[in-house]
Design a protein around this motif. Structure first.
Motif, short mmCIF file in Angstrom:
data_model
loop_
_atom_site.label_atom_id
_atom_site.label_comp_id
_atom_site.label_asym_id
_atom_site.label_seq_id
_atom_site.Cartn_x
_atom_site.Cartn_y
_atom_site.Cartn_z
N LEU A 693 0.79 -1.23 0.00
CA LEU A 693 0.00 0.00 0.00
C LEU A 693 0.82 1.28 0.00
O LEU A 693 0.37 2.31 -0.51
N PHE A 694 2.01 1.26 0.60
CA PHE A 694 2.66 2.54 0.89
C PHE A 694 4.07 2.76 0.34
O PHE A 694 4.43 3.87 -0.02
N GLU A 696 7.72 3.12 -1.40
CA GLU A 696 8.26 3.44 -2.70
C GLU A 696 9.43 4.39 -2.51
O GLU A 696 9.35 5.33 -1.74
N VAL A 698 11.14 7.30 -3.83
CA VAL A 698 10.77 8.32 -4.82
C VAL A 698 12.00 9.13 -5.22
O VAL A 698 12.64 9.76 -4.38
N MET A 699 12.35 9.09 -6.49
CA MET A 699 13.52 9.80 -7.00
C MET A 699 13.06 11.05 -7.75
O MET A 699 12.11 11.02 -8.52
N MET A 706 16.91 11.18 -3.90
CA MET A 706 15.73 10.57 -3.30
C MET A 706 15.00 11.64 -2.51
O MET A 706 15.60 12.33 -1.69
N ASN A 708 12.14 11.12 -0.58
CA ASN A 708 11.44 10.69 0.64
C ASN A 708 12.35 9.88 1.56
O ASN A 708 11.95 8.86 2.10
N PHE A 713 8.02 10.98 4.95
CA PHE A 713 7.58 10.77 3.57
C PHE A 713 7.75 9.33 3.11
O PHE A 713 7.13 8.92 2.15
N ARG A 715 6.57 6.15 3.74
CA ARG A 715 5.47 5.66 4.57
C ARG A 715 5.65 4.19 4.91
O ARG A 715 5.85 3.37 4.01
N LEU A 716 5.50 3.88 6.19
CA LEU A 716 5.40 2.49 6.63
C LEU A 716 4.03 2.32 7.26
O LEU A 716 3.50 3.26 7.86
N THR A 773 -1.80 3.04 -4.38
CA THR A 773 -2.11 4.37 -3.84
C THR A 773 -3.38 4.90 -4.49
O THR A 773 -3.78 4.44 -5.56
N TRP B 121 8.28 18.04 -0.06
CA TRP B 121 9.52 17.28 0.10
C TRP B 121 10.72 17.96 -0.54
O TRP B 121 11.87 17.64 -0.18
N GLN B 232 -4.46 8.48 3.41
CA GLN B 232 -4.21 7.12 2.96
C GLN B 232 -3.89 6.23 4.14
O GLN B 232 -4.40 5.12 4.25
N LYS B 233 -3.04 6.71 5.02
CA LYS B 233 -2.73 5.98 6.24
C LYS B 233 -3.61 6.51 7.35
O LYS B 233 -3.95 7.68 7.36
#
Ligand SMILES: Cc1cc2nc3c(=O)[nH]c(=O)nc-3n(C[C@H](O)[C@H](O)[C@H](O)COP(=O)(O)OP(=O)(O)OC[C@H]3O[C@@H](n4cnc5c(N)ncnc54)[C@H](O)[C@@H]3O)c2cc1C
Lengths: 787, 329
Positions: A693-694, A696, A698-699, A706, A708, A713, A715-716, A773, B121, B232-233
């Motif tokens: 679900l969460f 990734e 992100v680049m 990166m 996140n 950012f 997400r776990l 997502t 970010w 979402q979470k």
């Protein structure tokens, strides 16, 4: 002959039971010391200057200002002028200082100039025309691969496959070795065929491998009555160990190093540090009590482990601590390769799968990477598949819990699930019908599928795709299958029984967080007939006999086997000393309930303590080993099967997916500790929900960094994202007699595929890529509405 | 984190005098849940922190005929616990309870919540509030903008306003009070948020040496209000869209409406279009949907965030329906 075999169910007092971890009290009370908690007297703090660019050449470095700063004790250039840097965050200069702020100030005082080079951080589908490589490799190509941390195995296979352009001199081989080439790579180079030329390895970002076929794919598709096509994939994610990578290193004298390191591979560390530090491996002592997560990313001391030791040497041997910052942990200390595929799969009307075709791609960073094992679990008789590895600048990949299998599961199980939908078949029926091509595990899967269906309530819950909706909320269920090896690694242990009755057990293994300590103790205590707490177990130190790294789910099979052999030998040696006192032959004795007695006769018994006093003055020490052909039978084995099911609810207005229930049915041969085995499955389901679900990496296309690399950012899943989890371990006949098989990895393979299939079932359309997502779910719903 | 000087004044005047007249060298420290993270990540590098927690009269909540006065240092945890908040502003209590986690709510102050910096970010990676690369090229429009603004994003500011509490405070008609070297001032809360045009601007109408002293919410006896977040979470995460709605009803029709969105624009976004669409109308699924569409009519998504238009629409519609059905319980 001594029988080392696992006792059968009636004769097991601890093995196979639900036993609480022995280290829970120290963990929950915060007394357990992780490497991160180690603070040595006089310790200095290291900090690292990292390259901000995704691809660059180091032009110059000026460390003079940093060196002059008060409090700075050592400066070490990790990659000097001329070095090629292939990802943002790579190490350039390390410093050690009296405290962290001083070290940070020193890092900021280092001046580095770079020549920026073009980079790629995307792993989007390769352009149609990407040419198929390969030609022979030049020594530059090989050096490049080393720079890029291409795994040794992969290098060997490429060298074997494509050959080399020229025989290297011993000089060059030496240089490659100092750049990190393993002996396996050097041997492969020596044995490689030479194709003289310039080295035709293109420097393209796309490495397209030759197509592989099985059976007759054209005929297979011609015979197929229903064909389903789709695209599926799973992105690069990070390991995100809660305890970051790192070590505390100190020189106890000129040529002896003592290091505390966060590692999955205690016994394997010295051998990897010896060469770069130019000291014998036996001069390196490694210690670790507890580890805060590894997941496949902590087998090596890493570049930073080596320069921590170098800094310490420069600082007169003082302890130096470098634990990675959170952002570096996420950027450079581990990523799972991505995998995507366009898949075509065909079946007969009755559901029999007949043909598979896939064009897959993915990245493991600068090293490219290989094709996941697709089609997974189901050996489809006719196949054509081709893979393109993307070499890019996102940072290096590492083994991530069940390397390549979660990717394979998503690509295969989602494609097959779409085929079932196209056939209008219930996936349980469809997969069930095709279990014959899962040989040799078809019976296990059949049994597991039935149990999983019951535990999920599949019959009541499954509806054809998109047909269980009310008020904008859609419900669905999905299933996936997985497999893994898990044979026990090599492991030595020393078991000592002292005349006062105390028992020591030592091995250079580690408890990766799986409950290894508890399982070792259970095997020893069960065999010796004494309580768990009567044994003083010590692990996590190179002063103890070596045990393999905790990777590939090999630990439980290895340590349980060596412990069993040691405990049986120690018990028998004790019996030999005790027998005269009981007027019996050694083979008439047994040890149960803290006594040594004549079998079945509690009137002729000695307490454990009394029995041990018969040893005389000297303790008794035996070494247990795995493997050990001289002491049959083989106590471990390879090959497990698992089935998982997911139930989800999708808000079709927002695209938000909630997992409502997960079921994991898992086999792992003889279960040593039912409780910790179940815990592995719970943990794997949680980790699986998180990546489904969460997660990734992100680049940013604009900076190559990166975006996140922190916990806000990246997400776990949190507690509230975790639903009802149901775990069922397969035990008893058909399972126990296969011996102990590893479990750490298999249950994390299927959640992504099972959850994706449940979402497809809920909304009646496939969301091609994980994580699931809201943007992707809404896009899939939009396409369905538009179609 | 870099070394800094720490001062802890116990009066407003003292605090103001310790703050610099230009941004950069000094920062106000309240709960620190945002500020310290920004410092650790080297996004900001103040030389002096002015801790305001010792200033007694910035604490506490009081009710009067003018409404509810919330001292800037009131923690989110305390705010949600006040009986007056629960009784008269239940949608606010609910919004506050959805923030982060109990640990954070126990530290985070309402003043800090209004002044927290964007969660963009790029900004958090030190690339600026209006992110640019070394050559001066803007990064967000062609970059990873899945969480960025869909409204008010024509200029270089593409981040979204981060507070999830502010929309409902604005919907209730709150005011913010500030104090600086030139004295006190009061603004409607929505005026406190501005879209920066250059890197040296901030996203608040706040001078470097001004302190937010309190928030005042007027009495709202005849208002039905609700707050709706799309996350979402479930916890410890940033939402994807937020909407707050305050309705004054005339029978089953809306006499007037306030519709404020969060996480859609560089500022909290009050939608006059949605308010118009509701005024004088019965409030139901159809008018809620129409108002939601009106609210997002002018949205201009970037290349990766068109889905947020849909999410914001859903948030607005659900907030309207929730408000009409009695609001937060
Ligand atoms: C994991 C996590 C999740 C979160 N989730 C949410 C969420 O869902 N919704 C939400 O709204 N917020 C969320 N937050 C943000 C949180 O609400 C803010 O960090 C907090 O409210 C800031 O308050 P503080 O007192 O800690 O401010 P500080 O960190 O002390 O300060 C923040 C900023 O405000 C300035 N400042 C503080 N007080 C004043 C004042 N009185 N006058 C002028 N300037 C001042 C500071 O100088 C600084 O720039 C989350 C934070 C975290 C860490």
């Amino acid at each position: 002959m001594t029988d080392y075999a696992w006792p059968d169910a009636e004769h097991r007092t601890l093995i196979g039971k639900r036993i609480t971890r022995v280290d829970s009290p120290v963990k929950v009370s915060g007394q357990a010391k992780y490497t991160y908690d180690v603070h040595r007297p006089g310790m200095l703090y290291g900090k690292v200057l990292r390259c901000p660019y995704a691809h660059a050449k180091v032009v110059s470095i000026d460390t003079s200002a940093a060196e002059k700063m008060p409090g700075v004790k050592a400066v070490h250039i990790v990659q000097g002028p001329g070095a090629n840097i292939h990802w943002a965050g790579d190490d350039i200069v390390a410093v050690a200082a009296v405290d962290e702020p001083t070290a940070e100030d020193a890092i900021r005082a280092v001046k580095v100039t770079y020549q920026q080079l073009p980079y790629l951080v995307s792993d989007a589908e390769p352009p149609q025309g990407a040419a198929q490589e390969q030609g022979p490799l030049s020594m530059d190509d090989i050096d490049d691969m080393l720079d890029n941390q291409v795994p040794s195995q992969q290098m060997v296979s490429q060298i074997q496959q494509y050959g080399i352009t020229a025989k290297p001199t011993e000089e060059i081989l030496k240089m490659l070795k100092s750049d990190g080439a393993t002996d396996a790579v050097l041997d492969a180079i020596r044995a490689a065929t030479v194709h003289p030329g310039a080295g035709t390895q293109t420097k393209s970002n796309y490495q397209k491998a030759a197509a592989q076929t099985l059976g007759d794919p054209d005929k297979g598709f011609a015979d197929a009555e229903v064909v389903s096509e789709g695209v599926y994939g799973i992105p690069v994610i990070t390991h995100c160990c809660l305890e970051s990578h790192g070590s505390i290193s100190e020189w106890t004298d000129q040529d002896h190093l003592f290091t505390h390191i966060s590692t999955q591979n205690v016994s394997g560390i010295p051998g990897q540090m010896a060469e770069p530090l130019k000291i014998p491996a036996t001069n390196i002592r490694v210690h670790q009590d507890h580890i805060g997560g590894g997941f496949g990313s902590k087998f090596s001391p890493d570049r930073w482990g080596i320069y921590t030791a170098e800094l310490s040497r420069k600082a007169g041997g003082k302890p130096i601590r470098i634990m990675l910052e959170r952002d570096s942990e996420l950027k450079v200390a581990g990523a799972r390769p991505s995998a995507y595929a366009r898949v075509k799969v065909g079946a007969k009307k009755d559901g029999t799968i007949v043909a598979w075709q896939s064009d897959s791609w993915g990245t493991g960073g600068p090293g490219g990477g290989g094709m996941p094992p697709i089609p997974y679990v189901f050996t489809i008789p006719n196949q054509r598949k081709q893979h393109t590895a993307i070499r890019n600048n996102i940072g290096p990949a590492r083994a991530w819990r069940a390397p390549n299998h979660p990717q394979a599961a998503v690509i295969t199980m989602c494609a097959l699930d779409d085929l079932a939908a196209k056939l209008n078949m219930d996936p349980v029926e469809f997969f069930g019908k095709n279990l014959d091509i899962t040989k040799p595990r078809q019976d296990i899967y059949r049994e597991e599928l039935a149990i999983a269906s019951d535990l999920m309530g599949w019959k009541q819950k499954w509806h054809p795709g998109g047909q269980s909706q009310s008020g904008g909320m859609a419900r669905g269920v999905g299933v996936s299958f997985h497999t893994w090896g898990g044979r026990g690694h090599s492991s030595d242990c020393d078991l000592t029984i002292h005349p006062d009755g105390s028992v020591d057990l030592k091995l250079g293994s580690q408890d990766l967080g799986t409950g290894t300590r508890t399982c070792i103790l259970m095997v020893a205590a069960d065999t010796l007939g004494i309580p768990l707490d009567a044994i003083n177990l010590q692990i996590g130190d190179t002063n103890y006999p070596p045990s393999g790294g905790s990777g590939g789910s090999t630990t439980i099979g290895g340590v349980s086997s060596s412990t069993r052999r040691a405990a049986v030998d120690a018990r028998d040696a004790l019996f030999a000393k005790v027998a005269p006192a009981l007027n019996a032959q050694p083979d008439q004795l047994e040890c149960v309930n803290g006594t040594v007695r004549i079998k079945g006769d509690s009137s002729k018994s000695l307490s454990w303590k009394e029995a041990c006093s018969k040893l005389g003055a000297m303790p008794l020490t035996v070494r247990g080993k795995n493997p050990d052909r001289s002491k049959p039978p083989d106590l471990t084995n390879s090959g497990v099967g698992g089935v998982q099911m997911a139930e989800v609810e999708v808000d079709t207005e927002t695209g938000i997916v909630k997992v409502k229930k997960m079921v994991a049915v898992q086999d792992c041969g003889l279960v040593v500790n039912l409780k910790t085995a179940e815990s592995q499955c719970y943990g794997a389901l949680i980790m699986g929900i998180s990546y489904a679900l969460f997660e990734e990496k992100v680049m940013d296309p604009g900076t190559g960094r990166m975006l996140n690399a922190d916990m806000q950012f990246y997400r776990l899943a949190g507690l509230n994202d975790i639903p009802e989890l149901v775990v069922h371990m397969m035990t008893g006949k058909g399972y126990d007699e296969r011996g102990v098989i590893g479990l750490g990895e298999p249950p994390v393979i299927s959640p992504g595929a099972a959850i994706s299939n449940a979402v497809a079932n809920a909304i009646g359309v496939r969301v091609p890529f994980l994580p699931l997502t809201p943007d992707r779910v809404l896009a899939a719903l939009g396409q369905k509405a538009g179609a | 984190m870099r070394a800094f000087e720490y001062v802890s004044p116990n009066s407003r005047a003292q605090a103001v005098s310790l703050l610099g007249a230009a941004w950069g060298n000094t920062e106000i420290l309240a709960g620190g849940t945002d500020l310290l993270a920004l410092m650790k990540d080297d996004v900001i590098t103040p030389k002096r922190l002015v801790n305001i927690k010792e200033i007694k009269d910035l604490h506490g909540v009081s009710s009067s005929a003018q409404g509810l006065r919330i001292g800037a240092l009131t923690t989110l945890g305390d705010l949600a616990d006040y009986a007056d908040v629960r009784a008269h502003y239940p949608a606010l209590a609910e919004a506050v309870m959805e923030v982060a986690s109990p640990q954070i709510r126990n530290m985070a102050t309402i003043g800090g919540n209004l002044c927290q910096r964007p969660r963009c970010w790029y900004f958090r990676n030190g690339l600026g509030l209006l992110p640019k690369d070394e050559s001066g090229k803007e990064l967000v429009a062609d970059g990873e903008n899945r969480y960025h603004a869909i409204l008010g994003n024509e200029g270089p500011a593409k981040f979204v306003s981060p507070s999830t509490i502010v929309p409902i405070l604005i919907a209730y008609g709150s005011k913010i009070r500030l104090e600086g070297p030139r004295g006190k001032r009061e603004l409607p809360l929505e005026k406190f948020f501005v879209i920066p045009k250059t890197e040296s601007d901030r996203e608040h109408d706040l001078r470097p040496n001004e302190i937010v002293t309190e928030v005042v919410i007027p009495p709202v006896p005849d208002v039905k209000a609700a707050h709706y977040e799309i996350r979402q979470k479930e916890a410890f995460d940033w939402p994807l869209a937020v909407a707050a709605v305050a309705l004054k009803m005339n029978g089953s029709n809306a006499r007037s409406a306030r519709v404020v969105m969060g996480y859609v624009a560089p500022v909290p976004w009050a939608s006059a279009e949605a308010e118009q669409a509701l005024t004088g109308q019965p409030v139901n699924e159809a008018t809620g949907q129409r108002a939601a569409e009106a609210a997002l009519k002018n949205a201009k998504p970037l290349n990766h965030n068109a889905y947020k238009v849909q999410l914001a629409r859903v948030a607005v519609k659900r907030a309207i329906l929730r408000a009409a059905s009695g609001g937060a319980a």
